[in-house]
Write an enzyme that holds these catalytic residues in place. Structure first.
Site, PDB file in Angstrom:
ATOM      1  N   GLY A  63     -32.735 -38.182  43.107  1.00 51.88           N
ATOM      2  CA  GLY A  63     -31.319 -38.413  43.411  1.00 51.88           C
ATOM      3  C   GLY A  63     -30.834 -37.221  44.192  1.00 51.88           C
ATOM      4  O   GLY A  63     -30.670 -36.137  43.635  1.00 51.88           O
ATOM      5  N   HIS A  64     -30.667 -37.380  45.491  1.00 56.11           N
ATOM      6  CA  HIS A  64     -30.281 -36.262  46.362  1.00 56.11           C
ATOM      7  C   HIS A  64     -28.856 -36.490  46.857  1.00 56.11           C
ATOM      8  O   HIS A  64     -28.566 -37.519  47.470  1.00 56.11           O
ATOM      9  CB  HIS A  64     -31.255 -36.140  47.538  1.00 56.11           C
ATOM     10  CG  HIS A  64     -32.656 -35.802  47.109  1.00 56.11           C
ATOM     11  ND1 HIS A  64     -33.692 -35.636  47.974  1.00 56.11           N
ATOM     12  CD2 HIS A  64     -33.174 -35.567  45.871  1.00 56.11           C
ATOM     13  CE1 HIS A  64     -34.789 -35.327  47.297  1.00 56.11           C
ATOM     14  NE2 HIS A  64     -34.502 -35.296  46.022  1.00 56.11           N
ATOM     15  N   ASP A 119     -33.418 -31.267  40.976  1.00 56.52           N
ATOM     16  CA  ASP A 119     -31.959 -31.190  41.135  1.00 56.52           C
ATOM     17  C   ASP A 119     -31.478 -29.813  41.573  1.00 56.52           C
ATOM     18  O   ASP A 119     -30.382 -29.384  41.213  1.00 56.52           O
ATOM     19  CB  ASP A 119     -31.249 -31.598  39.828  1.00 56.52           C
ATOM     20  CG  ASP A 119     -31.585 -33.014  39.432  1.00 56.52           C
ATOM     21  OD1 ASP A 119     -31.762 -33.853  40.327  1.00 56.52           O
ATOM     22  OD2 ASP A 119     -31.675 -33.275  38.221  1.00 56.52           O
ATOM     23  N   GLU A 120     -32.268 -29.122  42.376  1.00 58.43           N
ATOM     24  CA  GLU A 120     -31.889 -27.780  42.841  1.00 58.43           C
ATOM     25  C   GLU A 120     -30.909 -27.831  44.005  1.00 58.43           C
ATOM     26  O   GLU A 120     -30.510 -26.798  44.528  1.00 58.43           O
ATOM     27  CB  GLU A 120     -33.147 -27.006  43.282  1.00 58.43           C
ATOM     28  CG  GLU A 120     -34.201 -26.790  42.195  1.00 58.43           C
ATOM     29  CD  GLU A 120     -35.236 -27.911  42.161  1.00 58.43           C
ATOM     30  OE1 GLU A 120     -34.987 -28.970  42.765  1.00 58.43           O
ATOM     31  OE2 GLU A 120     -36.287 -27.719  41.518  1.00 58.43           O
ATOM     32  N   LYS A 125     -31.670 -29.822  46.800  1.00 53.21           N
ATOM     33  CA  LYS A 125     -32.530 -29.950  47.983  1.00 53.21           C
ATOM     34  C   LYS A 125     -31.852 -30.807  49.052  1.00 53.21           C
ATOM     35  O   LYS A 125     -31.954 -30.524  50.252  1.00 53.21           O
ATOM     36  CB  LYS A 125     -33.865 -30.614  47.585  1.00 53.21           C
ATOM     37  CG  LYS A 125     -34.640 -29.825  46.548  1.00 53.21           C
ATOM     38  CD  LYS A 125     -35.857 -30.599  46.073  1.00 53.21           C
ATOM     39  CE  LYS A 125     -35.551 -31.809  45.242  1.00 53.21           C
ATOM     40  NZ  LYS A 125     -34.921 -31.560  43.941  1.00 53.21           N
ATOM     41  N   GLN A 168     -38.014 -34.017  43.269  1.00 53.63           N
ATOM     42  CA  GLN A 168     -38.282 -33.315  42.002  1.00 53.63           C
ATOM     43  C   GLN A 168     -38.436 -31.812  42.290  1.00 53.63           C
ATOM     44  O   GLN A 168     -37.812 -31.325  43.211  1.00 53.63           O
ATOM     45  CB  GLN A 168     -39.528 -33.889  41.295  1.00 53.63           C
ATOM     46  CG  GLN A 168     -39.337 -35.315  40.760  1.00 53.63           C
ATOM     47  CD  GLN A 168     -39.494 -36.393  41.801  1.00 53.63           C
ATOM     48  OE1 GLN A 168     -40.498 -36.468  42.495  1.00 53.63           O
ATOM     49  NE2 GLN A 168     -38.500 -37.255  41.924  1.00 53.63           N
ATOM     50  N   LYS A 194     -28.764 -31.127  49.890  1.00 51.96           N
ATOM     51  CA  LYS A 194     -27.795 -30.378  50.704  1.00 51.96           C
ATOM     52  C   LYS A 194     -28.514 -29.540  51.766  1.00 51.96           C
ATOM     53  O   LYS A 194     -28.098 -29.505  52.928  1.00 51.96           O
ATOM     54  CB  LYS A 194     -26.931 -29.477  49.799  1.00 51.96           C
ATOM     55  CG  LYS A 194     -26.080 -28.523  50.614  1.00 51.96           C
ATOM     56  CD  LYS A 194     -25.050 -27.737  49.835  1.00 51.96           C
ATOM     57  CE  LYS A 194     -24.444 -26.703  50.784  1.00 51.96           C
ATOM     58  NZ  LYS A 194     -23.290 -26.015  50.258  1.00 51.96           N
ATOM     59  N   THR A 222     -43.486 -35.100  36.398  1.00 53.10           N
ATOM     60  CA  THR A 222     -43.487 -36.406  37.052  1.00 53.10           C
ATOM     61  C   THR A 222     -44.929 -36.697  37.480  1.00 53.10           C
ATOM     62  O   THR A 222     -45.822 -35.863  37.277  1.00 53.10           O
ATOM     63  CB  THR A 222     -42.479 -36.436  38.220  1.00 53.10           C
ATOM     64  OG1 THR A 222     -42.340 -37.788  38.667  1.00 53.10           O
ATOM     65  CG2 THR A 222     -42.911 -35.544  39.386  1.00 53.10           C
TER      66      THR A 222
HETATM   67  P1  GDP Z   1     -31.329 -32.538  44.536  1.00 53.61           P
HETATM   68  O1  GDP Z   1     -31.911 -33.629  43.726  1.00 53.61           O
HETATM   69  O2  GDP Z   1     -32.183 -31.320  44.536  1.00 53.61           O
HETATM   70  O3  GDP Z   1     -30.960 -32.945  45.944  1.00 53.61           O
HETATM   71  O4  GDP Z   1     -29.961 -32.115  43.811  1.00 53.61           O
HETATM   72  P2  GDP Z   1     -28.853 -33.119  43.206  1.00 53.61           P
HETATM   73  O5  GDP Z   1     -28.126 -33.762  44.323  1.00 53.61           O
HETATM   74  O6  GDP Z   1     -29.463 -34.005  42.176  1.00 53.61           O
HETATM   75  O7  GDP Z   1     -27.952 -32.109  42.405  1.00 53.61           O
HETATM   76  C1  GDP Z   1     -27.271 -31.053  43.035  1.00 53.61           C
HETATM   77  C2  GDP Z   1     -25.768 -31.223  42.792  1.00 53.61           C
HETATM   78  O8  GDP Z   1     -25.096 -30.012  43.081  1.00 53.61           O
HETATM   79  C3  GDP Z   1     -25.141 -32.265  43.702  1.00 53.61           C
HETATM   80  O9  GDP Z   1     -24.119 -32.933  42.995  1.00 53.61           O
HETATM   81  C4  GDP Z   1     -24.556 -31.443  44.839  1.00 53.61           C
HETATM   82  O10 GDP Z   1     -23.450 -32.068  45.474  1.00 53.61           O
HETATM   83  C5  GDP Z   1     -24.122 -30.214  44.088  1.00 53.61           C
HETATM   84  N1  GDP Z   1     -24.141 -28.962  44.860  1.00 53.61           N
HETATM   85  C6  GDP Z   1     -24.973 -28.596  45.870  1.00 53.61           C
HETATM   86  N2  GDP Z   1     -24.765 -27.304  46.203  1.00 53.61           N
HETATM   87  C7  GDP Z   1     -23.771 -26.853  45.403  1.00 53.61           C
HETATM   88  C8  GDP Z   1     -23.131 -25.593  45.248  1.00 53.61           C
HETATM   89  O11 GDP Z   1     -23.450 -24.606  45.893  1.00 53.61           O
HETATM   90  N3  GDP Z   1     -22.144 -25.517  44.299  1.00 53.61           N
HETATM   91  C9  GDP Z   1     -21.774 -26.574  43.547  1.00 53.61           C
HETATM   92  N4  GDP Z   1     -20.801 -26.390  42.662  1.00 53.61           N
HETATM   93  N5  GDP Z   1     -22.381 -27.776  43.640  1.00 53.61           N
HETATM   94  C10 GDP Z   1     -23.364 -27.909  44.548  1.00 53.61           C
HETATM   95  P1  IMO Z   2     -34.701 -34.891  42.284  1.00 54.34           P
HETATM   96  O1  IMO Z   2     -35.489 -35.238  43.511  1.00 54.34           O
HETATM   97  C1  IMO Z   2     -34.789 -33.921  38.030  1.00 54.34           C
HETATM   98  C2  IMO Z   2     -37.840 -35.899  35.581  1.00 54.34           C
HETATM   99  C3  IMO Z   2     -37.408 -36.921  34.556  1.00 54.34           C
HETATM  100  C4  IMO Z   2     -38.472 -36.695  33.498  1.00 54.34           C
HETATM  101  C5  IMO Z   2     -39.730 -36.419  34.345  1.00 54.34           C
HETATM  102  C6  IMO Z   2     -40.605 -37.639  34.568  1.00 54.34           C
HETATM  103  O2  IMO Z   2     -33.346 -35.490  42.248  1.00 54.34           O
HETATM  104  O3  IMO Z   2     -34.729 -33.420  42.033  1.00 54.34           O
HETATM  105  P2  IMO Z   2     -40.358 -39.792  36.112  1.00 54.34           P
HETATM  106  O4  IMO Z   2     -39.344 -40.895  36.112  1.00 54.34           O
HETATM  107  O5  IMO Z   2     -40.462 -39.070  37.405  1.00 54.34           O
HETATM  108  O6  IMO Z   2     -41.704 -40.232  35.610  1.00 54.34           O
HETATM  109  O7  IMO Z   2     -39.819 -38.745  35.014  1.00 54.34           O
HETATM  110  O8  IMO Z   2     -39.256 -35.953  35.608  1.00 54.34           O
HETATM  111  N1  IMO Z   2     -37.366 -36.159  36.966  1.00 54.34           N
HETATM  112  C7  IMO Z   2     -36.418 -35.449  37.587  1.00 54.34           C
HETATM  113  N2  IMO Z   2     -35.649 -34.437  37.132  1.00 54.34           N
HETATM  114  N3  IMO Z   2     -34.691 -34.304  39.314  1.00 54.34           N
HETATM  115  C8  IMO Z   2     -35.470 -35.303  39.786  1.00 54.34           C
HETATM  116  O9  IMO Z   2     -35.503 -35.650  41.095  1.00 54.34           O
HETATM  117  C9  IMO Z   2     -36.358 -35.947  38.906  1.00 54.34           C
HETATM  118  N4  IMO Z   2     -37.244 -36.966  39.024  1.00 54.34           N
HETATM  119  C10 IMO Z   2     -37.864 -37.071  37.841  1.00 54.34           C
HETATM  120  O10 IMO Z   2     -36.117 -36.645  34.073  1.00 54.34           O
HETATM  121  O11 IMO Z   2     -38.188 -35.532  32.771  1.00 54.34           O
HETATM  122 MG    MG Z   3     -31.425 -34.817  42.064  1.00 52.91          MG
END
Ligand code: GDP
Ligand code: IMO
Ligand code: MG
Length: 425
Positions: A40-41, A13-14, A16, A226, A18, A241
């Site tokens: 979840g991106h 959830d860094e 990625k 991840q 975006k 994972t």
């Molecule tokens: P991913 O799984 O690495 O693609 O990240 P996620 O989508 O799960 O989580 C990142 C969240 O941060 C999303 O809701 C984005 O819309 C949001 N986001 C991305 N960049 C920024 C930022 O610079 N500031 C803020 N406030 N939110 C951001």
């Molecule tokens: P994105 O791509 C954050 C975590 C789960 C759990 C562990 C194992 O959005 O960054 P799994 O269902 O993969 O066997 O769960 O990994 N996890 C994530 N945490 N972002 C994800 O994906 C994740 N996908 C799995 O919460 O701790």
């Molecule tokens: Mg995510």
């Protein structure tokens, strides 16, 4: 020719999604190579929010090809649901989506088995996304109970195989859990044959396709799911994972050798989050942690679970950058730290009386790690409208410098909001 990889350096959830979206313009093909619909991106563009789980982020752009490689685990039911959902947002999905015939298939028994196993672990549950990811990968490694996408198109052997596997799973799961309701092999085989029919034109030998694309001088963009610290071999095992979610997975999951990659971008939040179980040395179980969760909307895209929040962990992120071989850093969600009086960066751990800057290999040592912090002044300015690093308050620039210094890698992208525009390149 550009072959770029975008990989998370923390526990996922860094943001990625975006970064991949921003870089898609300069590439022809976007490739997912590991994980599945546990990802979840999120992409926010022109006020519209897209949430992608299994579809590569490149699917959002016209004239780009999105590839799901051999190392991904595919739940065809949820993929078709995702395709339908994204189409409703006006995205065209047809021959621009390619799925590897080598990718393994997630079946209902994978979810059922995961539910039983997580229940049995009780207090030590991994806290998975319950998408059958780990159980499908285990069957892939075990080989006897595995079905790949390509198998769905070989009708005689396919049905027999589903029957054998489901019979085995029913026996094991009934023994482990008295409440388990046996699964109907015939119904599953028919259901999945239907999904296979709908996806038939998308399932190809993507490894061959990608090598031909490389030879033709196409630009490739690898989208990690991840993060490096969730990597099955190099992460905080067993709270990881089941795939190589560091850049180690690119080669095995796509068939493209790592030496083809020209740029490795590591994505890190300006702080740290984690969903699910496992040690988290810089976790903040206090008002500041709650503030970060509120301002950063830190709730899981896939499961809606509140994400655990804490200070930037320089030890863990440097380790993530090291195993992923990162050239350059994207620092995300910097805006979330605005309004804090002071901000901390973890530079070292104290583990059982010893100071170290190395990320421990054993989970019990990580659980003992006491963070050693560098404290920096905060900034109380809204930075979400700023578009140049030179516009940022001095304290925010000093914070970025400190992150770069602790990781030992230059920062080339800074993000100050979810929208595409809220980015400094
Ligand atoms: P991913 O799984 O690495 O693609 O990240 P996620 O989508 O799960 O989580 C990142 C969240 O941060 C999303 O809701 C984005 O819309 C949001 N986001 C991305 N960049 C920024 C930022 O610079 N500031 C803020 N406030 N939110 C951001
Ligand atoms: P994105 O791509 C954050 C975590 C789960 C759990 C562990 C194992 O959005 O960054 P799994 O269902 O993969 O066997 O769960 O990994 N996890 C994530 N945490 N972002 C994800 O994906 C994740 N996908 C799995 O919460 O701790
Ligand atoms: Mg995510």
């Amino acid at each position: 020719m550009a072959v770029t990889s975008v990989v998370g350096l923390q526990w996922g959830d860094e943001a990625k999604g975006k970064i991949v979206d921003l870089l898609t313009d300069q590439h022809d093909i976007v490739i997912r190579y590991q994980g599945g619909n546990n990802a979840g991106h999120t992409v926010v563009s022109g006020g519209t929010k897209y949430k992608l789980s299994l579809l590569p982020t490149g699917i959002l752009r016209p004239n780009k090809v999105a590839v799901i490689g051999a190392g991904v685990v595919v739940n065809p039911k949820s993929l078709l649901e995702e395709i339908a959902r994204v189409r409703l947002q006006g995205v065209e999905i047809g021959s621009n989506l390619l799925l590897s015939d080598r990718a393994h298939v997630i079946f209902p028994h994978h979810m059922a088995e995961e539910a039983v196993l997580e229940q049995l672990r009780k207090g030590e549950a991994i806290g998975t996304t319950m998408r059958g990811i780990g159980t499908c990968y285990r069957d892939k490694i075990g080989r006897t109970h595995a079905i790949r996408l390509g198998d769905l198109y070989h009708s005689t052997s396919y049905r027999k195989k589903v029957e054998e596997i489901v019979a085995f799973k029913n026996t094991v799961l009934a023994a482990l859990s008295p409440n388990f309701q046996p699964l109907d092999a015939g119904a599953i085989a028919t259901e999945y044959a239907g999904y296979a029919e709908q996806l038939a034109s998308n399932v190809v030998d993507t490894t061959r396709y990608l090598h031909q694309a490389l030879a033709a001088g196409k630009n490739l963009l690898f989208e990690g799911a991840q993060g490096s610290l969730l990597d099955i071999d190099h992460g905080s095992f067993p709270y990881v994972t089941s795939s190589n979610s560091s850049s180690c997975g690119i080669h095995s999951g796509s068939g493209i050798p790592e030496r083809a990659i020209t740029k490795m971008i590591g994505v890190a939040k300006a702080y740290t989050t984690r969903v699910g179980g496992g040690p988290f040395p810089t976790e903040l179980n206090d008002a500041i942690g709650q503030h970060i969760r509120d301002v950063g909307h830190e709730y899981g895209t896939v499961t809606g679970r509140p994400r655990r929040c804490g200070w930037f962990d320089g030890v863990a992120t440097r380790y993530g950058a090291m195993i992923s071989g990162i050239d350059t850093l994207a620092v995300m969600l910097l805006d979330v730290l605005s309004q804090l009086d002071e901000i901390k960066i973890c530079e070292a751990y104290d583990i059982n009386g010893e100071r170290t800057t190395h990320f421990p290999s054993h989970v019990e040592d990580l659980a003992q790690a006491q963070p050693v912090y560098r404290t920096l002044p905060g900034w109380k300015t809204d930075i979400t409208h700023m578009r140049k690093v030179s516009d940022l308050p001095r304290e925010a620039r000093a914070y970025l410098d400190a992150v770069s210094e602790v990781i030992g890698i230059p920062v080339s992208i800074v993000s100050v909001g979810p929208d595409r525009e809220q980015t400094m390149m």
